[in-house]
Design a protein around this motif. Structure first.
Motif, PDB file in Angstrom:
ATOM      1  N   SER A   1       0.771  -1.216  -0.252  1.00  0.00           N
ATOM      2  CA  SER A   1       0.125   0.149  -0.060  1.00  0.00           C
ATOM      3  C   SER A   1       0.905   1.354   0.158  1.00  0.00           C
ATOM      4  O   SER A   1       0.535   2.173  -0.629  1.00  0.00           O
ATOM      5  CB  SER A   1      -0.976  -0.023   1.064  1.00  0.00           C
ATOM      6  OG  SER A   1      -2.038  -1.145   1.126  1.00  0.00           O
ATOM      7  N   ILE A   2       2.057   1.163   0.571  1.00  0.00           N
ATOM      8  CA  ILE A   2       2.824   2.386   0.792  1.00  0.00           C
ATOM      9  C   ILE A   2       3.442   2.753  -0.576  1.00  0.00           C
ATOM     10  O   ILE A   2       3.610   3.892  -1.148  1.00  0.00           O
ATOM     11  CB  ILE A   2       4.077   2.129   1.576  1.00  0.00           C
ATOM     12  CG1 ILE A   2       3.384   2.174   3.210  1.00  0.00           C
ATOM     13  CG2 ILE A   2       5.348   3.287   1.399  1.00  0.00           C
ATOM     14  CD1 ILE A   2       4.684   1.846   4.158  1.00  0.00           C
ATOM     15  N   ILE A   3       3.637   1.567  -1.440  1.00  0.00           N
ATOM     16  CA  ILE A   3       3.954   1.790  -2.935  1.00  0.00           C
ATOM     17  C   ILE A   3       2.877   2.112  -3.660  1.00  0.00           C
ATOM     18  O   ILE A   3       2.945   3.187  -4.612  1.00  0.00           O
ATOM     19  CB  ILE A   3       4.739   0.520  -3.243  1.00  0.00           C
ATOM     20  CG1 ILE A   3       6.164   0.184  -2.656  1.00  0.00           C
ATOM     21  CG2 ILE A   3       5.200   0.719  -4.802  1.00  0.00           C
ATOM     22  CD1 ILE A   3       6.451  -1.219  -2.967  1.00  0.00           C
ATOM     23  N   TYR A   4       1.758   1.477  -3.839  1.00  0.00           N
ATOM     24  CA  TYR A   4       0.563   1.436  -4.771  1.00  0.00           C
ATOM     25  C   TYR A   4      -0.027   2.830  -4.661  1.00  0.00           C
ATOM     26  O   TYR A   4      -0.270   3.526  -5.662  1.00  0.00           O
ATOM     27  CB  TYR A   4      -0.283   0.235  -4.414  1.00  0.00           C
ATOM     28  CG  TYR A   4      -1.593   0.654  -5.302  1.00  0.00           C
ATOM     29  CD1 TYR A   4      -1.483   0.297  -6.423  1.00  0.00           C
ATOM     30  CD2 TYR A   4      -2.817   1.217  -4.757  1.00  0.00           C
ATOM     31  CE1 TYR A   4      -2.564   0.506  -7.433  1.00  0.00           C
ATOM     32  CE2 TYR A   4      -3.738   1.384  -5.349  1.00  0.00           C
ATOM     33  CZ  TYR A   4      -3.872   1.094  -6.854  1.00  0.00           C
ATOM     34  OH  TYR A   4      -4.830   1.153  -7.678  1.00  0.00           O
ATOM     35  N   PHE A   5      -0.453   3.318  -3.476  1.00  0.00           N
ATOM     36  CA  PHE A   5      -1.194   4.371  -3.460  1.00  0.00           C
ATOM     37  C   PHE A   5      -0.515   5.595  -3.820  1.00  0.00           C
ATOM     38  O   PHE A   5      -1.263   6.396  -4.667  1.00  0.00           O
ATOM     39  CB  PHE A   5      -2.139   4.533  -2.033  1.00  0.00           C
ATOM     40  CG  PHE A   5      -3.129   3.566  -1.919  1.00  0.00           C
ATOM     41  CD1 PHE A   5      -4.231   3.709  -2.514  1.00  0.00           C
ATOM     42  CD2 PHE A   5      -3.027   2.670  -1.022  1.00  0.00           C
ATOM     43  CE1 PHE A   5      -5.338   2.809  -2.210  1.00  0.00           C
ATOM     44  CE2 PHE A   5      -3.946   1.687  -0.778  1.00  0.00           C
ATOM     45  CZ  PHE A   5      -5.263   1.704  -1.369  1.00  0.00           C
ATOM     46  N   PRO A   6       0.594   5.822  -3.477  1.00  0.00           N
ATOM     47  CA  PRO A   6       1.369   7.239  -3.896  1.00  0.00           C
ATOM     48  C   PRO A   6       1.613   7.139  -5.076  1.00  0.00           C
ATOM     49  O   PRO A   6       1.496   8.226  -5.987  1.00  0.00           O
ATOM     50  CB  PRO A   6       2.534   7.244  -2.924  1.00  0.00           C
ATOM     51  CG  PRO A   6       2.094   6.593  -1.902  1.00  0.00           C
ATOM     52  CD  PRO A   6       1.258   5.469  -2.451  1.00  0.00           C
ATOM     53  N   LEU A   7       1.980   5.990  -5.984  1.00  0.00           N
ATOM     54  CA  LEU A   7       2.125   5.760  -7.453  1.00  0.00           C
ATOM     55  C   LEU A   7       1.038   5.984  -8.141  1.00  0.00           C
ATOM     56  O   LEU A   7       1.148   6.720  -9.121  1.00  0.00           O
ATOM     57  CB  LEU A   7       2.836   4.461  -7.429  1.00  0.00           C
ATOM     58  CG  LEU A   7       3.331   3.910  -8.947  1.00  0.00           C
ATOM     59  CD1 LEU A   7       4.316   5.150  -9.307  1.00  0.00           C
ATOM     60  CD2 LEU A   7       3.820   2.641  -9.056  1.00  0.00           C
ATOM     61  N   PHE A   8       0.044   5.369  -7.786  1.00  0.00           N
ATOM     62  CA  PHE A   8      -1.256   5.536  -8.392  1.00  0.00           C
ATOM     63  C   PHE A   8      -1.627   7.104  -8.512  1.00  0.00           C
ATOM     64  O   PHE A   8      -1.963   7.578  -9.571  1.00  0.00           O
ATOM     65  CB  PHE A   8      -2.450   4.700  -7.887  1.00  0.00           C
ATOM     66  CG  PHE A   8      -3.845   5.184  -8.450  1.00  0.00           C
ATOM     67  CD1 PHE A   8      -4.196   4.599  -9.632  1.00  0.00           C
ATOM     68  CD2 PHE A   8      -4.508   6.090  -7.869  1.00  0.00           C
ATOM     69  CE1 PHE A   8      -5.394   5.159 -10.301  1.00  0.00           C
ATOM     70  CE2 PHE A   8      -5.705   6.416  -8.289  1.00  0.00           C
ATOM     71  CZ  PHE A   8      -6.215   5.996  -9.841  1.00  0.00           C
ATOM     72  N   ALA A   9      -1.748   7.620  -7.304  1.00  0.00           N
ATOM     73  CA  ALA A   9      -2.203   8.975  -7.436  1.00  0.00           C
ATOM     74  C   ALA A   9      -1.264   9.861  -8.255  1.00  0.00           C
ATOM     75  O   ALA A   9      -1.860  10.782  -9.032  1.00  0.00           O
ATOM     76  CB  ALA A   9      -1.963   9.591  -5.931  1.00  0.00           C
TER      77      ALA A   9
ATOM     78  N   ASN B   1      -2.157   8.979 -11.944  1.00  0.00           N
ATOM     79  CA  ASN B   1      -3.448   9.342 -12.167  1.00  0.00           C
ATOM     80  C   ASN B   1      -3.400  10.933 -12.419  1.00  0.00           C
ATOM     81  O   ASN B   1      -4.018  11.595 -13.558  1.00  0.00           O
ATOM     82  CB  ASN B   1      -4.316   9.129 -11.148  1.00  0.00           C
ATOM     83  CG  ASN B   1      -5.872   9.154 -11.735  1.00  0.00           C
ATOM     84  OD1 ASN B   1      -6.020   8.602 -12.805  1.00  0.00           O
ATOM     85  ND2 ASN B   1      -6.619   9.743 -10.949  1.00  0.00           N
ATOM     86  N   ASN B   2      -2.578  11.694 -11.723  1.00  0.00           N
ATOM     87  CA  ASN B   2      -2.569  13.209 -11.725  1.00  0.00           C
ATOM     88  C   ASN B   2      -1.960  13.578 -13.139  1.00  0.00           C
ATOM     89  O   ASN B   2      -2.261  14.654 -13.632  1.00  0.00           O
ATOM     90  CB  ASN B   2      -1.713  13.671 -10.644  1.00  0.00           C
ATOM     91  CG  ASN B   2      -2.497  13.873  -9.367  1.00  0.00           C
ATOM     92  OD1 ASN B   2      -3.737  13.754  -9.319  1.00  0.00           O
ATOM     93  ND2 ASN B   2      -1.787  13.864  -8.141  1.00  0.00           N
TER      94      ASN B   2
END
Length: 310
Positions: free
Chosen positions: A190-198, A201-202
C-alpha cells in the motif's frame, strides 16, 4: 467528479471492484499459489500455463476456481476497507485540501494496508488451503515418489470445515496464522501502490481540478498495482508458505518468517522468492485497474441514489 464520495459509497465501490476483479483473475491467482508452494524435488508445474492446463485436465474447468467462494465472500469487505481507509487517511493528513507530500501519501497507504489485514489474513489463510489442495492431490497421483510412505489421499475440505477445525484446534488465532507476514506484505504494498497511483493518475488530469479520464485511472491502477505486486512478491512467497497447512511428502514446514526465509535460501536459493511474480502482477494489475474505474464511475453513489431519502 469534484465532490468526494461518502463512506458508504466508497465501501460499495471497493466491494464491487473486488468482486469483478476476483471473478476475472482468480485462475491466475490459483496458479500463483501453486507455483509459490512448489519446493525443490517436487515440481509439478513448470509455468502458469502448464499449471492451468494440468488443473483443467485433472480437476475440470471449475478446478481453477477452488477457493473462489471464500475470496468472493470476503474480498468485498477487504477491498472496501483498503480503498476507503486510504481515502480516510489521505483526507485526515491533508490540510485545507492541499496536495499531500509523498511522505504523507505513503503514511496513508501504510494505514490502509494495516487496516485491511483484519479481513485479508483469514481470507487468504482459507483460500490458500483450498487452492493448494489440488496440487497436493495431483502430486500424490503423478509423483508418488515425492510423497511420504503411508500417506493417503485426503479429501478436499470445504471452507466451512476448515474454519471449524481451525477454530476448534487453535481458536481465532488459527485463522490469523501468518498475520505478521501478511502485514509485511500488505503495508509495503500500500505504501508503494497508493502514492504511485495518485501521481500517475494526476499526470492525466484534465486541467488542475478536473478528474483524469477513466482510461487513465485504469492504466494507472494497472501499472501501480503490478509494480507494487512484484516489489513485495518475496514476502508473498513467505506468507503463502507459512499459511499452507498441507504438505506433500518431505516438503519443508515453517515456524515463522525468519525460519521460512532461512530454509528457502538454504534449500531453494534466492530465486525462489520470485516464484509466481508474473502471475501476481497479472492478478493485481487488472484488480486495481478495475477498482479505480469503479471509483471513477461512482457506482456506489449511483446505487445509493435509489435508496429512500436520497
Amino acid at each position: 467528479r469534484a465532490a468526494q464520495p461518502c463512506l458508504p459509497a466508497k465501501l460499495i465501490n471497493g466491494g464491487i471492484a473486488g468482486l469483478i476483479g476476483v471473478s476475472c483473475v482468480f485462475p491466475i491467482d490459483l496458479a500463483k499459489t501453486r507455483l509459490q508452494n512448489q519446493q525443490n524435488g517436487s515440481r509439478l508445474y513448470t509455468s502458469m500455463s502448464d499449471c492451468l492446463i494440468k488443473t483443467i485436465r485433472s480437476e475440470g474447468y471449475f478446478g481453477m476456481y477452488r477457493g473462489s467462494a471464500v475470496n468472493l465472500t470476503l474480498v468485498t469487505p477487504e477491498k472496501a476497507i483498503k480503498l476507503a481507509a486510504n481515502d480516510f487517511f489521505r483526507q485526515y493528513l491533508s490540510k485545507d485540501g492541499q496536495k499531500l507530500t509523498l511522505v504523507k501519501e505513503m503514511l496513508a497507504g501504510c494505514g490502509a494496508g494495516t487496516c485491511q489485514v483484519i479481513v485479508t489474513t483469514p481470507m487468504e489463510m482459507l483460500k490458500i488451503q483450498l487452492q493448494d489442495a489440488g496440487r497436493v492431490e495431483a502430486q500424490r497421483r503423478l509423483m508418488p515418489e515425492t510423497v511420504a510412505t503411508g500417506a493417503v489421499p485426503a479429501k478436499s475440505p470445504t471452507a466451512l470445515q476448515l474454519t471449524r477445525e481451525l477454530l476448534k484446534d487453535k481458536g481465532i488465532a488459527g485463522l490469523y496464522k501468518g498475520l505478521g507476514a501478511t502485514l509485511l506484505r500488505d503495508v509495503p504494498f500500500s505504501i508503494i501502490y497508493f502514492p504511485l497511483f495518485a501521481n500517475l493518475n494526476n499526470l492525466g488530469k484534465r486541467g488542475v481540478e478536473g478528474p483524469a479520464p477513466f482510461y487513465v485511472s485504469f492504466l494507472s491502477g494497472c501499472l501501480a498495482g503490478s509494480t507494487a505486486a512484484v516489489a513485495v512478491n518475496p514476502v508473498d512467497v513467505i506468507k503463502t508458505r507459512i499459511q499452507s497447512m498441507n504438505r506433500a511428502g518431505a516438503e519443508d514446514t515453517y515456524s515463522g518468517v525468519t525460519d521460512c526465509i532461512s530454509k528457502i535460501l538454504k534449500n531453494e536459493g534466492p530465486t525462489a522468492f520470485l516464484k509466481g511474480a508474473y502471475c501476481r502482477a497479472l492478478v493485481i494489475a487488472p484488480l486495481f485497474g478495475i477498482a479505480q474505474v469503479v471509483y471513477f464511475l461512482g457506482v456506489g453513489e449511483y446505487i445509493l441514489s435509489f435508496l429512500p431519502g436520497n
